[in-house]
Design a protein around this motif. Sequence first.
Motif, PDB file in Angstrom:
ATOM      1  N   THR A 282       0.842  -1.204   0.000  1.00 30.31           N
ATOM      2  CA  THR A 282       0.000   0.000   0.000  1.00 30.31           C
ATOM      3  C   THR A 282       0.875   1.251   0.000  1.00 30.31           C
ATOM      4  N   ILE A 283       1.945   1.215   0.762  1.00 33.99           N
ATOM      5  CA  ILE A 283       2.858   2.359   0.805  1.00 33.99           C
ATOM      6  C   ILE A 283       3.502   2.559  -0.562  1.00 33.99           C
ATOM      7  N   ALA A 284       3.928   1.478  -1.197  1.00 31.17           N
ATOM      8  CA  ALA A 284       4.531   1.576  -2.537  1.00 31.17           C
ATOM      9  C   ALA A 284       3.518   2.154  -3.520  1.00 31.17           C
ATOM     10  N   TRP A 285       2.274   1.716  -3.458  1.00 34.10           N
ATOM     11  CA  TRP A 285       1.234   2.248  -4.339  1.00 34.10           C
ATOM     12  C   TRP A 285       1.019   3.738  -4.073  1.00 34.10           C
ATOM     13  N   ARG A 286       0.963   4.114  -2.789  1.00 35.77           N
ATOM     14  CA  ARG A 286       0.772   5.533  -2.454  1.00 35.77           C
ATOM     15  C   ARG A 286       1.911   6.385  -3.010  1.00 35.77           C
ATOM     16  N   MET A 287       3.132   5.888  -2.912  1.00 31.95           N
ATOM     17  CA  MET A 287       4.266   6.658  -3.416  1.00 31.95           C
ATOM     18  C   MET A 287       4.181   6.802  -4.940  1.00 31.95           C
ATOM     19  N   SER A 288       3.704   5.778  -5.631  1.00 32.41           N
ATOM     20  CA  SER A 288       3.537   5.912  -7.082  1.00 32.41           C
ATOM     21  C   SER A 288       2.428   6.911  -7.393  1.00 32.41           C
ATOM     22  N   GLU A 289       1.411   6.978  -6.555  1.00 33.02           N
ATOM     23  CA  GLU A 289       0.338   7.969  -6.729  1.00 33.02           C
ATOM     24  C   GLU A 289       0.877   9.388  -6.520  1.00 33.02           C
ATOM     25  N   VAL A 290       1.755   9.555  -5.553  1.00 31.91           N
ATOM     26  CA  VAL A 290       2.375  10.864  -5.315  1.00 31.91           C
ATOM     27  C   VAL A 290       3.155  11.294  -6.554  1.00 31.91           C
ATOM     28  N   LYS A 291       3.960  10.388  -7.107  1.00 30.53           N
ATOM     29  CA  LYS A 291       4.748  10.698  -8.309  1.00 30.53           C
ATOM     30  C   LYS A 291       3.836  11.085  -9.467  1.00 30.53           C
ATOM     31  N   ARG A 292       2.753  10.323  -9.643  1.00 30.87           N
ATOM     32  CA  ARG A 292       1.803  10.621 -10.719  1.00 30.87           C
ATOM     33  C   ARG A 292       1.167  12.003 -10.514  1.00 30.87           C
ATOM     34  N   HIS A 293       0.793  12.296  -9.300  1.00 30.02           N
ATOM     35  CA  HIS A 293       0.174  13.580  -8.977  1.00 30.02           C
ATOM     36  C   HIS A 293       1.139  14.744  -9.261  1.00 30.02           C
ATOM     37  N   LEU A 294       2.384  14.597  -8.841  1.00 32.43           N
ATOM     38  CA  LEU A 294       3.370  15.660  -9.059  1.00 32.43           C
ATOM     39  C   LEU A 294       3.655  15.847 -10.544  1.00 32.43           C
ATOM     40  N   LYS A 295       3.716  14.739 -11.277  1.00 32.24           N
ATOM     41  CA  LYS A 295       3.951  14.820 -12.718  1.00 32.24           C
ATOM     42  C   LYS A 295       2.800  15.559 -13.402  1.00 32.24           C
TER      43      LYS A 295
END
Length: 180
Positions: A159-172
């Motif tokens: 879940t943490i790994a997924w959240r971090m990928s969501e953060v990257k997507r959001h920032l991009k």
Amino acid sequence: MRMKTSDEALAQAASGGDAEAFGLLIRRHYDRLFRLCWRLCGHRADAEDLCHDILAALPAKLRGFRGDAAFTTWLYRVALNANTDRARKAQRRRVARDGWGEDFQRRAAEAEETREAQDWLTTAMRSLPPELRETVALTLGEDLTQAETAQVLGLSEGTIAWRMSEVKRHLKEMATEEAK
């Protein structure tokens, strides 16, 4: 001698009223706690207020420290809960002030615009959903591993790994929007 005492032992002593143990815990963890508060709030003054509120409540909260997790993990959870409570109170105040007239609303809007004039990263952090903001504040801001962040938040590493990928997507997405 006490400098070598574990955080957990100091927390147990402090929960029993040992002021010296409490003071040592605060000295050990204040900077870490303040950094997390700053990352969660995005503003120094708000972070100072939140940190002060946490420290004022900490003697009573220590009575609930069971030692099931590392003291720092427990302290992060206390800070995240305090930040959530603070956000709820702020929301209630915003709802209450809506009936206070145009002048008050205008000044509140100006204050909000001033806050939003901060740098891009602070704005990006604040635009994340709370669960993503908490995750990135712990993982990147506090330099915790995904496993440690998962333990603090009571979630799986996946879940943490997924959240971090969501953060990257959001920032991009934000960067792409800004570039247009």
